[in-house]
Scaffold this motif. Structure first.
Motif, mmCIF file in Angstrom:
data_model
loop_
_atom_site.group_PDB
_atom_site.id
_atom_site.type_symbol
_atom_site.label_atom_id
_atom_site.label_comp_id
_atom_site.label_asym_id
_atom_site.label_seq_id
_atom_site.Cartn_x
_atom_site.Cartn_y
_atom_site.Cartn_z
ATOM 1 N N SER A 121 0.799 -1.225 0.000
ATOM 2 C CA SER A 121 0.000 0.000 0.000
ATOM 3 C C SER A 121 0.830 1.274 0.000
ATOM 4 O O SER A 121 0.372 2.318 -0.433
ATOM 5 N N LYS A 122 2.045 1.203 0.490
ATOM 6 C CA LYS A 122 2.830 2.438 0.620
ATOM 7 C C LYS A 122 3.678 2.731 -0.611
ATOM 8 O O LYS A 122 4.154 3.845 -0.798
ATOM 9 N N ARG A 170 3.215 3.265 -3.929
ATOM 10 C CA ARG A 170 2.223 3.492 -4.963
ATOM 11 C C ARG A 170 2.256 4.943 -5.365
ATOM 12 O O ARG A 170 2.354 5.819 -4.504
ATOM 13 N N ALA A 171 2.226 5.192 -6.646
ATOM 14 C CA ALA A 171 2.254 6.577 -7.110
ATOM 15 C C ALA A 171 1.247 6.761 -8.228
ATOM 16 O O ALA A 171 1.054 5.875 -9.046
ATOM 17 N N SER A 172 0.603 7.906 -8.250
ATOM 18 C CA SER A 172 -0.374 8.208 -9.293
ATOM 19 C C SER A 172 -0.011 9.531 -9.952
ATOM 20 O O SER A 172 0.625 10.390 -9.329
ATOM 21 N N HIS A 173 -0.434 9.677 -11.183
ATOM 22 C CA HIS A 173 -0.283 10.968 -11.860
ATOM 23 C C HIS A 173 -1.582 11.277 -12.587
ATOM 24 O O HIS A 173 -1.997 10.536 -13.474
ATOM 25 N N MET A 174 -2.230 12.344 -12.186
ATOM 26 C CA MET A 174 -3.516 12.733 -12.776
ATOM 27 C C MET A 174 -3.382 14.146 -13.338
ATOM 28 O O MET A 174 -2.853 15.024 -12.652
ATOM 29 N N SER A 217 8.188 9.344 -8.615
ATOM 30 C CA SER A 217 7.527 9.375 -7.313
ATOM 31 C C SER A 217 7.640 8.019 -6.622
ATOM 32 O O SER A 217 7.904 7.931 -5.410
ATOM 33 N N LYS A 250 9.594 7.102 -3.072
ATOM 34 C CA LYS A 250 8.959 6.401 -1.950
ATOM 35 C C LYS A 250 9.743 5.139 -1.581
ATOM 36 O O LYS A 250 9.894 4.801 -0.412
#
Lengths: 455, 455
Positions: free
Chosen positions: A179-180, A182-186, A223, A227
């Motif tokens: 869960s930790k 994880r990276a998103s780009h929106m 990202s 992390k």
């Protein structure tokens, strides 16, 4: 809090009707290899007039419940990811409810998630979060990704495809999520959208879309690596993951994307880059970001460097996407299913890391004694058999079907041919849309009244 | 796990353009009181050609961030609930991303949730679950419910409305949720849907829709009472909740629905039913379920019994829904905002239970020392002032606007009047839809460059 929440079981469904890319290429008068090598695609599945995203999701859900022996009463949440809208208010999820209603189960949270191809991943994360939350009531979650990718006649048409994938979610899963890491780009971009509500076809800026994919990948990878560095105390490189699974609009973009990760590793002097690779890539070290997205020479050089890594870490996940085409929300999970199909016996013997894009996240695949195992999932999905038993259509027939579907899209007051001869037993199909736009579906009878149980 | 996760802050936005129901009633040639008493509605807000669900959500989000002093970088999840689709693939969430992108924040999970009016509640639950999950990264969640309810000329038209509501989600909230006391009812029914993709208007079966609402309410109330009995060891009746907040398509249905809870209490011999009430309702004790949904006499009798309870427990939440109309996904939260507006000073002095439908769930409103307080939320929302400063349109002008919107829906290649004279400073508005369907919005300048901070 529930532990090791993730995917307990999976079922993959794609229409048994398809067209070979080589055949379509010739029919379209495209140069030889344009679709097969240029796009990297082998074959494309499509819905005929008796199938759609609703029928495919019904097929995938009932098949999963039956084959893994899950009682519909055991489902407490149902999430659907799709960008193939047939109704702007009534969710696809409601079409699946009769499967549960007939067992007296109407207390099921979850809705449809919409955000282009990411809708399926959002649905999955929502289900996982629910199991980890204080609202979890001990029942399973169920996620369905269902899409039909069709394009107007022209260069985008060979990038179509269709599939539905159902996934059972719960604790102590053979496939659980980090869960930790994880990276998103929106971002707000007009590269792919569906604003012409009366048409099934999207508006696409192919070149912009490809650049957006790579930019989002760069942003997520950076990202993610940050992390990883913070949590693990060391630098990440592609060496650190056993396999990489990508959202696959077409295979060539997956090749380019994975190569782009190597370029990122080069820029950050990560361990995956040896002296030979460094030499090959150093001419590109001073490119601006924008230039790097446009440079053909860089693309070639990175793909050369990436080739051995690609063959080992990416190729095992490309089977279904290459054979079925783009499946939008289901694409990433079809790639993951391909990996399970190809590598389940070795996966269960070790703890692996798999990078999934889009967005990148690391589900760790663990050996665990559970009734839901990776090898059982691979057996139930039966990918080889499903691919083998398809019907290849000639291009003329394919084009006629696309025309009929164009005409029918958003329409009412028609009955279909009800011809389910090409469908496997247990498959749902569309029979009618009445004068009030109400859609009616039937299930093709199963021989001897039973579906083979792979559990 | 994060504790007391819920709503930290709220902002309500509705268009400043509206029509009095009394005026519309006369214009439509309806019998006097048909809309005001028959539907129970006072006024109806609507979007003119410069506003839509996207602009309203931009306005609500920026206003919330500014007025509560929240940095866009502090948002880690953004969820939108809506059933007003302007694009079948590109989410409304992506239109909100520039607010965060300009601060360098693109790592924001969450998408659009679609399931008729329930989409907003699904978005809220998804955000709460995320904060409670292992994936939470410590940042706030943000939920937006945005809808424009418009109907073709005819009996459904006065049940329109429009609004966007933004809610900040995090731990230690003044409004948190009882996760175990929650019941949902989902079923596959064609009572309200939007299958005609080229039209903004839904297909509605009003009578069926009302019966569905009551059936779902019965099912949820029964399930809720069962859970309450198991957890609390005693029977639940409407006496046990301080306030009830309903999803409000029109106020009359809220009156009927609350009365229906009393009928449920009567059938289960719950404590809310005294001897006088028992006598009034006993003639109906042998009705079948189906008969009970159709009986006008039962409706009258239950509403009589419910009247004193309604005035105390429901009426405080009806202000905005009666003044603005149906807001689909935002309707329930507009009712909740009305309660905060009317009762924040007494709410903070005690621990209250509030039943929220649809679906029913019990958020417990607690006194807590926090920078986000109920009275601050009421101050920031400034409901009275927003209602007072609206512009009432004559019916002829309203009808012309509806016609223009019909014509524009799903269209491209047009510019709007860009007339923002009726909008408050800080409101976003639509200026253009270009030849590629790309939508452009501008923010009306704020005097002196600042928005009053109510924090």
């Amino acid at each position: 809090m529930a532990k090791n929440v993730g995917i307990l079981a999976m079922e993959v469904y794609f229409p048994p009707t398809c067209i070979q890319q080589e055949v379509l290429e010739a029919h379209d008068g495209a140069s030889k290899g344009k679709y097969t090598i240029g796009l990297g695609q082998d074959c494309m599945a499509f819905c005929t007039e008796v199938e759609d995203v609703i029928s495919m999701s019904m097929t995938a859900v009932t098949s999963l419940l039956e084959k893994y022996g899950v009682d519909p009463k055991e489902i407490g949440r149902l999430e659907v990811g799709s960008e193939t809208v047939l109704d702007k208010s009534k969710s696809i999820k409601t079409f699946l409810m009769p499967i549960f209603e007939k067992c007296g189960n109407t207390d099921i949270e979850g809705v449809d998630s919409t955000n282009a191809c990411y809708g399926g991943t959002a649905a999955l994360f929502n289900c996982v979060n629910w199991v980890e939350s204080s609202s979890w009531d001990g029942r399973y979650g169920l996620v369905v990704c269902t899409d039909s990718a069709v394009y107007a006649e022209g260069p985008a048409r060979p990038t179509g495809g269709a599939a539905a994938i159902a996934m059972l979610i719960g604790p102590n899963a053979p496939i659980s999520f980090e869960s930790k890491l994880r990276a998103s780009h929106m971002a707000h971009v007009y590269d792919f959208y569906k604003p012409d509500l009366a048409s099934e076809y999207p508006v696409v800026d192919g070149k912009l879309s490809q650049t957006c994919y790579l930019m989002a990948l760069d942003s997520c990878y950076k990202s993610f690596c940050d992390k990883y560095q913070k949590l693990e105390g060391k630098q990440f490189s592609v060496n650190d993951a056993e396999y990489f699974v990508f959202h696959s609009p077409y295979n060539k973009l997956v090749q380019k994307s994975f190569a782009r990760l190597l370029f990122n590793d080069f820029l950050s002097s990560a361990s995956s880059i040896d002296e030979a690779a460094k030499e090959k890539l150093s001419p590109f070290s001073s490119l601006t970001n924008e230039e790097s997205y446009q440079s053909r020479d860089l693309e070639k050089a990175t793909q050369q460097v990436a080739k051995p890594f690609y063959d080992a870490k990416v190729q095992p996940s490309t089977l279904i996407p290459k054979q079925v085409g783009n499946m939008y929300t289901a694409s990433l999970y079809a790639a993951f299913a391909s990996l399970l199909h190809n590598k389940n016996s070795t996966l269960v013997k070790m703890s692996n890391l798999v990078v999934v894009y889009q967005p990148p996240c690391f589900p760790s695949v663990l050996t665990r004694e559970t009734s839901f195992s990776l090898s059982n999932i691979a057996t139930v999905m039966n990918v080889s058999e499903k691919l083998k038993s398809r019907n290849e259509f000639p291009p003329e027939k394919f084009v006629l079907i696309m025309k009929l579907m164009e005409h029918r899209y958003g329409g009412k007051d028609f009955v279909t041919s009800k011809d389910c001869s090409l469908l496997a037993p247990g498959t749902y199909y569309l029979t009618e849309v009445d004068s009030k736009y109400r859609r009616f579906y039937t299930k093709k009878a199963v021989e001897n009244g039973v579906v083979a149980n792979g559990h």
